[in-house]
Design an enzyme around this catalytic site. Structure first.
Site, mmCIF file in Angstrom:
data_model
loop_
_atom_site.group_PDB
_atom_site.id
_atom_site.type_symbol
_atom_site.label_atom_id
_atom_site.label_comp_id
_atom_site.label_asym_id
_atom_site.label_seq_id
_atom_site.Cartn_x
_atom_site.Cartn_y
_atom_site.Cartn_z
ATOM 1 N N ARG A 104 0.909 -1.245 -0.009
ATOM 2 C CA ARG A 104 -0.069 -0.004 -0.033
ATOM 3 C C ARG A 104 0.755 1.185 -0.113
ATOM 4 O O ARG A 104 1.754 1.453 0.747
ATOM 5 C CB ARG A 104 -0.788 0.033 1.246
ATOM 6 N N THR A 108 -1.390 7.236 -0.514
ATOM 7 C CA THR A 108 -2.482 7.264 -1.121
ATOM 8 C C THR A 108 -3.725 6.073 -0.685
ATOM 9 O O THR A 108 -4.455 5.932 -0.760
ATOM 10 C CB THR A 108 -2.403 6.946 -2.671
ATOM 11 N N ASP A 200 0.538 -3.278 12.151
ATOM 12 C CA ASP A 200 0.743 -3.447 10.810
ATOM 13 C C ASP A 200 1.082 -5.075 10.739
ATOM 14 O O ASP A 200 2.454 -5.296 11.406
ATOM 15 C CB ASP A 200 1.990 -2.685 10.580
ATOM 16 N N ASP A 203 4.800 -6.233 9.496
ATOM 17 C CA ASP A 203 5.915 -5.509 10.236
ATOM 18 C C ASP A 203 5.936 -6.553 11.703
ATOM 19 O O ASP A 203 6.939 -6.792 12.045
ATOM 20 C CB ASP A 203 5.550 -4.045 10.682
HETATM 21 C C1 PRP Z 1 -1.186 -4.680 4.234
HETATM 22 C C2 PRP Z 1 -1.978 -6.209 4.381
HETATM 23 C C3 PRP Z 1 -2.954 -6.011 3.143
HETATM 24 C C4 PRP Z 1 -3.258 -4.600 3.040
HETATM 25 C C5 PRP Z 1 -4.481 -4.198 3.590
HETATM 26 O O1 PRP Z 1 -0.005 -4.994 3.456
HETATM 27 O O2 PRP Z 1 -1.470 -7.085 4.403
HETATM 28 O O3 PRP Z 1 -2.224 -6.534 2.133
HETATM 29 O O4 PRP Z 1 -2.167 -3.796 3.775
HETATM 30 O O5 PRP Z 1 -4.812 -3.025 3.336
HETATM 31 P P1 PRP Z 1 -6.021 -2.656 2.136
HETATM 32 O O6 PRP Z 1 -7.219 -3.482 2.347
HETATM 33 O O7 PRP Z 1 -6.242 -1.075 2.616
HETATM 34 O O8 PRP Z 1 -5.422 -2.722 0.741
HETATM 35 P P2 PRP Z 1 1.048 -3.973 3.315
HETATM 36 O O9 PRP Z 1 0.555 -2.897 2.284
HETATM 37 O O10 PRP Z 1 1.407 -3.063 4.681
HETATM 38 O O11 PRP Z 1 2.382 -4.550 2.966
HETATM 39 P P3 PRP Z 1 3.101 -5.618 3.494
HETATM 40 O O12 PRP Z 1 2.144 -6.989 3.923
HETATM 41 O O13 PRP Z 1 4.239 -5.979 2.906
HETATM 42 O O14 PRP Z 1 3.423 -5.082 4.982
HETATM 43 N N1 URA Z 2 -2.446 -2.987 7.007
HETATM 44 C C1 URA Z 2 -2.188 -3.597 8.179
HETATM 45 O O1 URA Z 2 -1.258 -4.312 8.299
HETATM 46 N N2 URA Z 2 -3.055 -3.329 9.148
HETATM 47 C C2 URA Z 2 -3.821 -2.530 9.101
HETATM 48 O O2 URA Z 2 -4.694 -2.009 10.074
HETATM 49 C C3 URA Z 2 -4.551 -2.057 7.789
HETATM 50 C C4 URA Z 2 -3.704 -2.389 6.746
#
Ligand code: PRP
Ligand code: URA
Length: 209
Positions: A104, A108, A200, A203
């Site tokens: 994400r 945005t 997160d 993380d």
């Molecule tokens: C997080 C999570 C989803 C997304 C959800 O990933 O694991 O993939 O955000 O958010 P959304 O429904 O608003 O799209 P992130 O982009 O943080 O990537 P990561 O898993 O690599 O940390």
């Molecule tokens: N992605 C995450 O990892 N946590 C949230 O709460 C939303 C998006």
């Protein structure tokens, strides 16, 4: 309209509460996510059709059951969806695994694609997309669209925590995709994080913050 299955088994709820606690470290967080994925897997695969096969036990011949028809593919959305793969593989060891990389954008909150590697025959499989967090729904919708472009027409989405807006987005964009969650939380904050959520997920799994 797709169905939303909230899997509220007491053991899943108990484990999820430990994951939500801010003091829970990466090791426990990962193990709990794996265990929950295995438990949720029972519900996600509950309606798989069975067929009869003839076998012999040490005692006598019998007609027994085995899973029929389409085989499975597990497709985690990187990174956090990876944390649910091993649990599902424990349940379905022969499932193939594809990977979709999306992150994400911090400003945005829109998903950005960076990787896609799927089993060759993914279009002939039941695909279980895994991602612990269904927030705005953007990442899940894009991942499902990528799978549909590859010909997939039997897709289920398995998440840990969702919010109503994310669920609504998936149901609007992909009304054929059933959604499985362990909890539906309250809302998104100004950074599009789930409240109360668990922070997160990526993380916390990988210890990157
Ligand atoms: C997080 C999570 C989803 C997304 C959800 O990933 O694991 O993939 O955000 O958010 P959304 O429904 O608003 O799209 P992130 O982009 O943080 O990537 P990561 O898993 O690599 O940390
Ligand atoms: N992605 C995450 O990892 N946590 C949230 O709460 C939303 C998006």
């Amino acid at each position: 309209m797709s169905q939303v299955h909230v899997i509220d088994h007491p053991m899943i709820q108990h484990k999820l509460t430990i994951m939500r606690k801010k003091e829970t470290g990466s090791k426990d967080f990962r193990e709990l996510l794996k265990e929950i994925a295995l438990l949720m897997g029972y519900e996600v695969t509950r309606d798989l059709p069975l067929e009869d096969i003839d076998i012999e036990t040490p005692i006598c011949p019998m007609t027994a059951k085995e899973v029929a028809g389409r085989k499975l593919a597990i497709v985690p959305i990187l990174r956090a969806g990876l944390g649910m793969v091993e649990g599902l593989q424990t349940l379905v060891p022969v499932a193939k695994v594809g990977h979709i990389g999306l992150y994400r954008d911090e400003q945005t909150h829109q998903p950005v694609e960076y990787y896609c590697k799927l089993p060759e025959d993914v279009d002939r499989r039941l695909v279980i997309v895994t991602d612990p967090m269904l927030a705005t729904g953007g990442s899940a919708c894009d991942a499902i669209a990528m799978l549909k472009k590859r010909g997939c027409n039997n897709i289920r989405l398995m998440c840990l925590v969702a919010v109503p807006e994310g669920i609504a987005k998936v149901q609007t964009m992909h009304p054929d995709v059933d959604i499985y969650v362990a909890a539906i939380d309250d809302h998104l904050n100004e950074n599009a994080y789930i409240v109360p959520g668990l922070g997160d997920a990526g993380d916390r799994i990988f210890g990157t913050k």
